[in-house]
Design a protein around this motif. Structure first.
Motif, PDB file in Angstrom:
ATOM      1  N   MET A 344       0.871  -1.227  -0.089  1.00  0.00           N
ATOM      2  CA  MET A 344      -0.001  -0.096  -0.125  1.00  0.00           C
ATOM      3  C   MET A 344       0.724   1.312   0.089  1.00  0.00           C
ATOM      4  SD  MET A 344      -3.404  -0.809   2.452  1.00  0.00           S
ATOM      5  CE  MET A 344      -2.456  -1.128   3.783  1.00  0.00           C
ATOM      6  N   ALA A 345       1.889   1.187   0.671  1.00  0.00           N
ATOM      7  CA  ALA A 345       2.834   2.546   0.970  1.00  0.00           C
ATOM      8  C   ALA A 345       3.630   2.774  -0.582  1.00  0.00           C
ATOM      9  CB  ALA A 345       4.051   2.230   1.847  1.00  0.00           C
ATOM     10  N   VAL A 346       3.660   1.866  -1.188  1.00  0.00           N
ATOM     11  CA  VAL A 346       4.325   2.181  -2.641  1.00  0.00           C
ATOM     12  C   VAL A 346       3.118   2.305  -3.520  1.00  0.00           C
ATOM     13  CG1 VAL A 346       5.500   0.637  -4.664  1.00  0.00           C
ATOM     14  CG2 VAL A 346       6.314   0.263  -2.249  1.00  0.00           C
ATOM     15  N   VAL A 350       2.950   6.219  -5.488  1.00  0.00           N
ATOM     16  CA  VAL A 350       3.011   6.153  -7.144  1.00  0.00           C
ATOM     17  C   VAL A 350       1.520   7.156  -7.210  1.00  0.00           C
ATOM     18  CG1 VAL A 350       2.429   5.019  -9.166  1.00  0.00           C
ATOM     19  CG2 VAL A 350       3.944   4.179  -7.378  1.00  0.00           C
ATOM     20  N   MET A 351       0.687   6.867  -6.412  1.00  0.00           N
ATOM     21  CA  MET A 351      -0.538   7.755  -6.955  1.00  0.00           C
ATOM     22  C   MET A 351      -0.393   9.287  -6.245  1.00  0.00           C
ATOM     23  SD  MET A 351      -3.685   5.295  -5.626  1.00  0.00           S
ATOM     24  CE  MET A 351      -5.081   6.358  -5.938  1.00  0.00           C
ATOM     25  N   ALA A 352       0.183   9.485  -5.359  1.00  0.00           N
ATOM     26  CA  ALA A 352       0.666  11.043  -5.016  1.00  0.00           C
ATOM     27  C   ALA A 352       1.516  11.497  -6.031  1.00  0.00           C
ATOM     28  CB  ALA A 352       1.220  10.739  -3.611  1.00  0.00           C
ATOM     29  N   ALA A 384      -6.085  -4.083  -3.925  1.00  0.00           N
ATOM     30  CA  ALA A 384      -5.929  -5.503  -3.831  1.00  0.00           C
ATOM     31  C   ALA A 384      -4.752  -5.826  -2.673  1.00  0.00           C
ATOM     32  CB  ALA A 384      -5.039  -5.796  -5.015  1.00  0.00           C
ATOM     33  N   PHE A 385      -3.788  -4.993  -2.137  1.00  0.00           N
ATOM     34  CA  PHE A 385      -3.011  -4.909  -1.238  1.00  0.00           C
ATOM     35  C   PHE A 385      -3.693  -4.743   0.095  1.00  0.00           C
ATOM     36  CE2 PHE A 385       0.866  -4.600  -3.750  1.00  0.00           C
ATOM     37  CZ  PHE A 385       1.371  -5.910  -3.347  1.00  0.00           C
ATOM     38  N   PHE A 386      -4.558  -3.906   0.309  1.00  0.00           N
ATOM     39  CA  PHE A 386      -5.463  -3.730   1.389  1.00  0.00           C
ATOM     40  C   PHE A 386      -6.367  -4.896   1.740  1.00  0.00           C
ATOM     41  CE2 PHE A 386      -9.338  -2.537   3.657  1.00  0.00           C
ATOM     42  CZ  PHE A 386      -9.030  -1.742   4.507  1.00  0.00           C
ATOM     43  N   ILE A 447       2.206   8.028   3.779  1.00  0.00           N
ATOM     44  CA  ILE A 447       2.987   8.129   4.842  1.00  0.00           C
ATOM     45  C   ILE A 447       2.495   7.191   6.224  1.00  0.00           C
ATOM     46  CG2 ILE A 447       3.916   9.665   7.005  1.00  0.00           C
ATOM     47  CD1 ILE A 447       3.921  11.809   4.789  1.00  0.00           C
ATOM     48  N   ALA A 448       1.127   7.095   6.136  1.00  0.00           N
ATOM     49  CA  ALA A 448       0.643   6.240   7.333  1.00  0.00           C
ATOM     50  C   ALA A 448       0.842   4.761   6.866  1.00  0.00           C
ATOM     51  CB  ALA A 448      -1.096   6.524   7.216  1.00  0.00           C
ATOM     52  N   ALA A 449       0.858   4.567   5.685  1.00  0.00           N
ATOM     53  CA  ALA A 449       1.073   2.792   5.339  1.00  0.00           C
ATOM     54  C   ALA A 449       2.501   2.764   5.852  1.00  0.00           C
ATOM     55  CB  ALA A 449       0.727   2.723   3.896  1.00  0.00           C
ATOM     56  N   GLY A 450       3.327   3.561   5.393  1.00  0.00           N
ATOM     57  CA  GLY A 450       4.917   3.289   5.756  1.00  0.00           C
ATOM     58  C   GLY A 450       5.077   3.099   7.323  1.00  0.00           C
ATOM     59  N   ILE A 451       4.327   4.170   8.080  1.00  0.00           N
ATOM     60  CA  ILE A 451       4.406   4.154   9.497  1.00  0.00           C
ATOM     61  C   ILE A 451       3.836   2.520  10.035  1.00  0.00           C
ATOM     62  CG2 ILE A 451       3.593   4.977  11.591  1.00  0.00           C
ATOM     63  CD1 ILE A 451       3.761   7.822  10.403  1.00  0.00           C
TER      64      ILE A 451
END
Length: 471
Positions: A344-346, A350-352, A384-386, A447-451
């Motif tokens: 999700m972070a990746v 990409v979307m951002a 899909a990842f979520f 950022i939230a996904a990364g954390i």
């Protein structure tokens, strides 16, 4: 306590049939949970036009249901212990019907919000009670599979809402155009929910009350009858006695359970539960579910294409959940969460990145040539990842990670924070969209996904194969 905890006897064929019937009916609550959450996706434009709302007003109209969800989830356990599982599900079905009709007929923003909050109460209660009810009646050898059907039902409900919205707009031409009987298409999107809501209500009369509740309410004869149908006459009396003994020894649920008995504040396990619940929402998944059609229109898609994209998202979600169900007892919970967080972070990054290169036009955003499909593919991968990880796994972990004495309060507190976080994300997205834009919104979710990767790695313990006592 479920039948798994009271008897190891295999139910007869009739008992299996009844268990499957009960599961089918109860998971209609999950289907409506998903449908009610997803139907709003295609109605946002109609709400803006009908009620002349700004970004804050639209955000609150969409998010208002989630306030009801928080209250419904927090109160469901206690109310079910007082009045029974079946009456609470019946009340949820009534609220689903009232909300579906009222949301479509509403003439003002305030009317709409009231009906959506009623729907939220139903969703919140169903999200807690349907899986709890199934777990209390399921035969031992089918319990895991039957309980997991709830998550599939939620995603199927979301997808059904997306499909319904798509075909209504395809016929009407636009969500604000007249569809039938002089009413706009967006109103009919809500009214379609009346069909499954009515089926849910009447189907509930076909199934019995939970034997655990019946014993706790002093209705041993009724409990014996239900258990006879589920586990056979030979074991019914034994099971009733074991339920009585367990209830006598049980620690009564209390919110005080969230605090450490030695006075060290809130138990660490409760903080982990809250963290799982909040991170599931802070990655922004419900922006896709609630605002998907508006999002894709904003970056240049037609309304019909935006709604078709939602259908694709729903199909991908179903597939991802099924893969997760196949792997969760083989790979474990924590690895799936870690894989999901990284993926999700990746994809969010990409979307951002894509949206950061968009230029503002009078109608929305214009993406550079070729980047529209990139954003869409990244969004599909993100969904899909979520649904491979945080979607189903969070609820599985919340059901497993708390010891018996804090399970009720832990689930109530975590569920409450989950819906409040959902409200916050849903409320703020249209504000971000109208001010700082899509780049900032998706950058925050990335950022939230990364954390969440760090959170899972450091604080979340694997629950696969462990008893609650070991936890």
């Amino acid at each position: 306590m479920s039948l798994e905890e009271t008897t190891s006897a295999q139910p007869d064929t009739h008992g299996i049939g009844l268990a499957i019937l009960i599961t089918t009916v109860a998971t209609l609550g999950g289907f409506l949970f998903g449908y009610d959450s997803g139907v709003i996706n295609g109605t946002v434009k109609g709400l803006q036009v009908a009620f002349q709302s700004n970004s804050v007003g639209t955000g609150f109209s969409v998010a208002s249901m989630l306030l009801g969800c928080a209250v419904g989830a927090a109160a469901a356990g206690r109310l079910a212990d007082m009045f029974g599982r079946k009456p609470l599900l019946l009340m949820s079905a009534v609220f689903f019907v009232i909300s579906a009709w009222g949301s479509g007929i509403a003439g003002t923003t305030n009317e709409f919000i009231i009906y959506r909050i009623l729907g939220g109460l139903a969703v919140g209660a169903a999200s807690v009670m349907a899986p709890a009810y199934i777990s209390e009646i399921a035969p031992p050898h089918l319990r895991g599979r039957l309980t997991s059907i709830q998550q599939v039902a939620i995603i199927v409900g979301l997808t059904a809402a997306f499909v319904s919205n798509y075909f209504i707009v395809k016929v009407a031409g636009d969500s604000t155009a007249e569809f039938m009987m002089g009413f706009e298409a967006w109103r009919w999107m809500f009214w379609v929910e009346l069909i499954p809501a009515a089926i849910f209500f009447f189907a509930l009369f076909l199934i019995p009350e939970s034997p655990r509740y019946l014993v706790s309410a002093g209705k041993k004869d009724e409990a014996h009858g239900v258990l006879t149908r589920l586990a056979g006459e030979q074991k019914a009396g034994v099971v009733v006695k074991e339920i009585e003994d367990t209830l006598a020894a049980d620690h009564k649920p209390s919110l005080k359970d969230i605090f450490d008995p030695e006075g060290k504040g809130i138990r660490p396990i409760i903080w982990v539960g809250i963290g799982l619940a909040v991170f599931q929402q802070f990655v922004g998944i419900n922006v896709i579910f609630y605002y998907g059609s508006v999002l894709w229109e904003f970056v240049g898609f037609t309304e019909e294409d935006g709604l078709l994209t939602n259908v694709i998202m729903g199909a991908v979600s179903i597939g991802a959940v099924l893969v997760s169900m196949a792997l969760i007892d083989k790979m474990g919970r924590k690895p799936l969460l870690l894989i999901g967080s990284i993926g999700m972070a990746v994809s969010l990054a990409v979307m951002a990145g894509v949206f950061s290169m968009a230029s503002v036009t009078e109608t929305g955003l214009a993406l550079p040539a070729g980047l529209g499909p990139v954003a869409l593919i990244a969004a599909v991968i993100y969904v899909a990842f979520f649904n491979f990880s945080w979607g189903p796994v969070m609820w599985v972990m919340l059901g497993e990670m708390f010891p018996n004495q804090v399970r009720g309060s832990g689930l109530a507190v975590s569920g409450f924070f989950q819906w409040i976080a959902n409200f916050g994300i849903t409320m703020t997205f249209p504000i971000l969209l109208a001010t700082t834009g899509l780049f900032s919104a998706y950058a925050l979710y990335a950022i939230a996904a990364g954390i969440s990767v760090i959170f899972v790695f450091k604080f979340v313990k694997e629950t696969m194969g462990k008893t609650l006592e070991e936890m």
